[in-house]
Design an enzyme around this catalytic site. Structure first.
Site, PDB file in Angstrom:
ATOM      1  N   GLY A  94       0.785  -1.237   0.000  1.00  0.00           N
ATOM      2  CA  GLY A  94       0.000   0.000   0.000  1.00  0.00           C
ATOM      3  C   GLY A  94       0.812   1.279   0.000  1.00  0.00           C
ATOM      4  O   GLY A  94       0.309   2.329   0.413  1.00  0.00           O
ATOM      5  N   ILE A  97     -10.355  -6.609 -12.916  1.00  0.00           N
ATOM      6  CA  ILE A  97     -11.673  -6.014 -12.648  1.00  0.00           C
ATOM      7  C   ILE A  97     -12.701  -6.689 -13.566  1.00  0.00           C
ATOM      8  O   ILE A  97     -12.485  -6.850 -14.759  1.00  0.00           O
ATOM      9  CB  ILE A  97     -11.621  -4.485 -12.911  1.00  0.00           C
ATOM     10  CG1 ILE A  97     -10.621  -3.806 -11.961  1.00  0.00           C
ATOM     11  CG2 ILE A  97     -13.011  -3.865 -12.781  1.00  0.00           C
ATOM     12  CD1 ILE A  97     -10.967  -3.855 -10.494  1.00  0.00           C
ATOM     13  N   HIS A 115       0.986   0.616 -13.228  1.00  0.00           N
ATOM     14  CA  HIS A 115       1.664  -0.641 -13.584  1.00  0.00           C
ATOM     15  C   HIS A 115       3.167  -0.379 -13.723  1.00  0.00           C
ATOM     16  O   HIS A 115       3.564   0.620 -14.344  1.00  0.00           O
ATOM     17  CB  HIS A 115       1.080  -1.185 -14.895  1.00  0.00           C
ATOM     18  CG  HIS A 115       1.662  -2.501 -15.273  1.00  0.00           C
ATOM     19  ND1 HIS A 115       1.297  -3.689 -14.647  1.00  0.00           N
ATOM     20  CD2 HIS A 115       2.606  -2.829 -16.190  1.00  0.00           C
ATOM     21  CE1 HIS A 115       1.988  -4.675 -15.173  1.00  0.00           C
ATOM     22  NE2 HIS A 115       2.790  -4.195 -16.102  1.00  0.00           N
TER      23      HIS A 115
HETATM   24  C1  GAR Z   1       3.151  -1.225  -7.513  1.00  0.00           C
HETATM   25  O1  GAR Z   1       4.513  -1.234  -7.858  1.00  0.00           O
HETATM   26  C2  GAR Z   1       2.274  -1.340  -8.732  1.00  0.00           C
HETATM   27  O2  GAR Z   1       2.856  -0.770  -9.866  1.00  0.00           O
HETATM   28  C3  GAR Z   1       2.142  -2.829  -8.884  1.00  0.00           C
HETATM   29  O3  GAR Z   1       2.010  -3.305  -7.575  1.00  0.00           O
HETATM   30  C4  GAR Z   1       2.818  -2.488  -6.723  1.00  0.00           C
HETATM   31  C5  GAR Z   1       2.043  -2.198  -5.459  1.00  0.00           C
HETATM   32  O4  GAR Z   1       2.857  -1.530  -4.540  1.00  0.00           O
HETATM   33  N1  GAR Z   1       1.028  -3.176  -9.693  1.00  0.00           N
HETATM   34  C6  GAR Z   1       1.021  -4.151 -10.589  1.00  0.00           C
HETATM   35  O5  GAR Z   1       1.971  -4.900 -10.777  1.00  0.00           O
HETATM   36  C7  GAR Z   1      -0.279  -4.272 -11.375  1.00  0.00           C
HETATM   37  N2  GAR Z   1      -0.150  -5.185 -12.457  1.00  0.00           N
HETATM   38  P1  GAR Z   1       2.267  -0.848  -3.249  1.00  0.00           P
HETATM   39  O6  GAR Z   1       1.362  -1.894  -2.558  1.00  0.00           O
HETATM   40  O7  GAR Z   1       3.440  -0.527  -2.407  1.00  0.00           O
HETATM   41  O8  GAR Z   1       1.494   0.362  -3.666  1.00  0.00           O
END
Ligand code: GAR
Length: 187
Positions: free
Chosen positions: A12, A93, A109
């Site tokens: 998060g 989604i 992403h």
């Molecule tokens: C982020 O780096 C985001 O880009 C990635 O998950 C991470 C969540 O980090 N999303 C994906 O890979 C979507 N395909 P966080 O929980 O620290 O915000």
């Protein structure tokens, strides 16, 4: 003031970047709901700190995706959510949310889409020997990481440590998400 919902499954840090920017006025909106599909995820601790209302659920308690998405969409309707920000929500989604919130859902992403879609984008890019990495924010449609691109930011890295790429990329994510949300809600 506009109302945001943030969806997250893990740490998060993007949720926190958005919530902090709302709290100190860099984003003229409030995070009015955090949706989390992983009881125990660290994002829930971050959300309690900010006092964000939380909807947390286990997908396995529902017989299908439409059942939990209906509850989420009903809650968002009741609150009056303007924009949904996916922030590490590791779930595609479905039709229920898309039919009710399509055109109001964005995702971040960790690659320069359309390269390296899916859950292991950074690891795959490092494996390929990529030299220019990046972050993409895009509208969410029924495809995996495939909706129209809103913003991208690249960075150079010539090495083989995915953790280092994640570290560099996340700093960029936090800034780019705040800027992009502002651009959308202030349009
Ligand atoms: C982020 O780096 C985001 O880009 C990635 O998950 C991470 C969540 O980090 N999303 C994906 O890979 C979507 N395909 P966080 O929980 O620290 O915000």
């Amino acid at each position: 003031m506009k109302k945001l919902a943030v969806f997250a499954s893990g740490s998060g840090s993007n949720y926190e970047a958005i919530a902090a920017a709302c709290a100190d006025g860099r984003i003229n909106a409030e995070v009015a709901l955090l949706v989390c599909d992983k009881p125990g995820a660290f994002v829930l601790e971050r959300a309690s700190k900010f006092g964000t209302p939380i909807y947390v659920f286990s997908p396995k308690d529902f017989s299908c995706k439409a059942d939990f998405e209906r509850i989420i969409a009903d809650r968002m309707d009741a609150i009056g959510i303007d924009l949904v920000c996916l922030a590490g929500y590791m779930r595609i989604i479905g039709d229920e949310l898309l039919s009710r919130y399509g055109g109001r859902i964005i995702n971040i992403h960790p690659s320069l889409l359309p390269a390296f879609k899916g859950a292991h984008a950074v690891e795959q890019a490092v494996e390929y020997g990529v030299k220019v990495f990046g972050i993409t924010i895009h509208w969410v449609d029924e495809s995996l990481d495939g909706g129209r691109i809103i913003a991208q930011r690249s960075f150079d890295y010539d090495g083989c440590d995915p953790e280092e790429v994640h570290r560099i990329g996340q700093k960029i994510e936090h800034q780019l998400y705040v800027e992009t949300i502002n651009a959308i809600i202030n349009k």
